[in-house]
Write a protein that holds these residues in place. Structure first.
Motif, PDB file in Angstrom:
ATOM      1  N   ASP A  61       9.230  10.785   2.242  1.00 28.38           N
ATOM      2  CA  ASP A  61       9.477   9.923   3.407  1.00 28.38           C
ATOM      3  C   ASP A  61       9.555   8.444   3.038  1.00 28.38           C
ATOM      4  N   THR A  62       8.625   7.974   2.205  1.00 30.30           N
ATOM      5  CA  THR A  62       8.658   6.540   1.864  1.00 30.30           C
ATOM      6  C   THR A  62       9.844   6.219   0.974  1.00 30.30           C
ATOM      7  N   LEU A  63      10.178   7.117   0.066  1.00 27.37           N
ATOM      8  CA  LEU A  63      11.337   6.884  -0.790  1.00 27.37           C
ATOM      9  C   LEU A  63      12.624   6.913   0.036  1.00 27.37           C
ATOM     10  N   ASP A  64      12.685   7.814   1.020  1.00 25.14           N
ATOM     11  CA  ASP A  64      13.842   7.865   1.919  1.00 25.14           C
ATOM     12  C   ASP A  64      13.985   6.548   2.688  1.00 25.14           C
ATOM     13  N   ALA A  65      12.894   6.068   3.231  1.00 27.11           N
ATOM     14  CA  ALA A  65      12.937   4.796   3.974  1.00 27.11           C
ATOM     15  C   ALA A  65      13.329   3.635   3.059  1.00 27.11           C
ATOM     16  N   PHE A  66      12.790   3.631   1.843  1.00 26.77           N
ATOM     17  CA  PHE A  66      13.110   2.575   0.888  1.00 26.77           C
ATOM     18  C   PHE A  66      14.582   2.611   0.511  1.00 26.77           C
ATOM     19  N   LEU A  67      15.101   3.801   0.216  1.00 26.04           N
ATOM     20  CA  LEU A  67      16.496   3.925  -0.204  1.00 26.04           C
ATOM     21  C   LEU A  67      17.479   3.672   0.928  1.00 26.04           C
ATOM     22  N   THR A  68      17.021   3.748   2.158  1.00 29.01           N
ATOM     23  CA  THR A  68      17.899   3.433   3.284  1.00 29.01           C
ATOM     24  C   THR A  68      18.348   1.975   3.198  1.00 29.01           C
ATOM     25  N   GLU A 108       0.830  -1.205   0.000  1.00 26.38           N
ATOM     26  CA  GLU A 108       0.000   0.000   0.000  1.00 26.38           C
ATOM     27  C   GLU A 108       0.866   1.256   0.000  1.00 26.38           C
ATOM     28  N   VAL A 109       2.148   1.107  -0.300  1.00 28.57           N
ATOM     29  CA  VAL A 109       3.087   2.223  -0.275  1.00 28.57           C
ATOM     30  C   VAL A 109       2.783   3.198  -1.404  1.00 28.57           C
ATOM     31  N   VAL A 110       2.769   4.469  -1.052  1.00 30.97           N
ATOM     32  CA  VAL A 110       2.690   5.546  -2.030  1.00 30.97           C
ATOM     33  C   VAL A 110       4.017   6.289  -1.913  1.00 30.97           C
ATOM     34  N   TRP A 111       4.658   6.555  -3.051  1.00 28.60           N
ATOM     35  CA  TRP A 111       5.986   7.164  -3.024  1.00 28.60           C
ATOM     36  C   TRP A 111       5.912   8.648  -2.700  1.00 28.60           C
ATOM     37  N   THR A 112       6.476   8.980  -1.553  1.00 27.67           N
ATOM     38  CA  THR A 112       6.622  10.356  -1.078  1.00 27.67           C
ATOM     39  C   THR A 112       8.087  10.528  -0.707  1.00 27.67           C
TER      40      THR A 112
END
Length: 154
Positions: free
Chosen positions: A102-109, A96-100
């Motif tokens: 914050d979510t992109l930052d968490a993903f790229l971590t 249910e992830v929408v790329w923002t």
């Protein structure tokens, strides 16, 4: 004679190696110089440099083909796993992830920790500054922000 030649090689080898190090003051190879060069980059320049790690798998411009990873044009605000024409993992399409930011930052971590079971093999970016820079670069190149900053913005 062989002992003398071997001794000469043993003594001269470290000297040769140190000569390859480029300790000449006119070269830009010292660690201090490298740090100065990276500090002088704007955030967008830094993001562009970091993005070079991504471009083997991702494209950014509208209409470019997908590679190993999907084309990222229009990624911001889009639900993960929905770019048409790309075969996402089941876990990505079910998320249910929408790329923002914050979510992109968490993903790229660390992509595998953020979304266990996704197929992205990238290990991640440890530095918060690096992630922020590459996200801004991606946003700029994918039409999510203007290349000219709004003087009215805070």
């Amino acid at each position: 004679m062989t002992k003398i030649r071997a001794g000469f090689i043993l003594i001269s080898f470290p000297l040769l190696l140190s000569a390859c190090g480029g300790n000449d003051a006119n070269t830009n190879t010292s660690p201090t110089t490298k740090v100065k060069q990276s500090v002088e980059l704007t955030p967008l320049q830094r993001g562009e440099r970091i993005y070079t790690r991504c471009r083997a798998c991702h494209t950014l411009e509208d209409g470019q083909k997908n590679k190993v990873g999907p084309n990222l044009f229009g990624i911001m605000g889009r639900k993960a796993g929905t770019k048409e024409g790309f075969p996402y993992s089941k876990v990505m399409t079910a998320s249910e992830v929408v790329w923002t930011d914050d979510t992109l930052d968490a993903f790229l971590t660390r992509p595998r920790d953020f979304m266990p079971g996704n197929r992205m093999s990238f290990i991640g970016l440890k530095s918060e500054e690096d992630r922020a820079a590459v996200i801004e670069f991606i946003k700029l190149k994918t039409g999510s922000i203007s290349s000219v900053e709004d003087p009215e913005s805070p």
